[in-house]
Design a protein around this motif. Sequence first.
Motif: not given
Length: 264
Positions: A148-153, A160-161
């Motif tokens: 979630e944090k990777a995608m939100e960032g 992210a994967a």
Amino acid sequence: MADDLTRDQKEAERAAEEQAAVIAAALVLALLSLRPRMSVVMWWIPDTWADFADDVAKAIAPASKAHDRAARAVWLGYDPLDEATVAAEAAAREKAIRDIVDNTRKAVEKVVAWGQMNGVTGDDLSAILEKVAGINANQAGPLLDIWEKAMEGGAAAEKAAKLLVDAADKAVKDRAKTLTGDLLWDAVQAGRMAAGKQEQRATNAVVTKRWVTQRDELVCSTCGPLDGVTVHIADPFPGGFMMPKAHASCRCHTEITVSEEGMF
């Protein structure tokens, strides 16, 4: 601390240590074997979990060697084919397999529920499941936070994967290490108990067991009061424990003592 251990306990520790690397490596492979089988429409299929249970059973099989070696250190007359011993060991093995499978499946269910609640598409959720399968339920939340944090960032999906896979791989290895330690110590303590029970049945001796902690600042509030408590081999310790472990990663062990009939 090792210098304070009895010969029997030193042998028990060696028996566990010699199987640890083999079981940990096999468990990692068993846990990772789930990943290709994971997708939103396939994860629930019973055969998937039956096959996984078979993989886990094969992975933990060497624990029986530690069980028998620890038992022989207590009593040279120990018989690994004793009917009661075989039944008890089989029941413990089945419970260990069931617990591992159930906790692994709970992690998958947690990820699926998270995906559905957050509107993750079927394809994306399947991709996430394939990357994290093999973790336990407690590890699922932190791994989903990483995603979630990777995608939100604003991270690219590929990045992210990669973050998710790296974290999941570490989680699987950590889980395998913890499981191995617990499984082997269970096997060692069960082996010592089996030997004590066999000796009691075969002789007129009275066999007792004593709970022993590591006696350091890490001893927990559950195990601390049990240190030094001695009971008959067939009786539970206070709290209902038949033997250590009292909890995950418990470091306690039992000492088996034989005395003449009527002395206890």
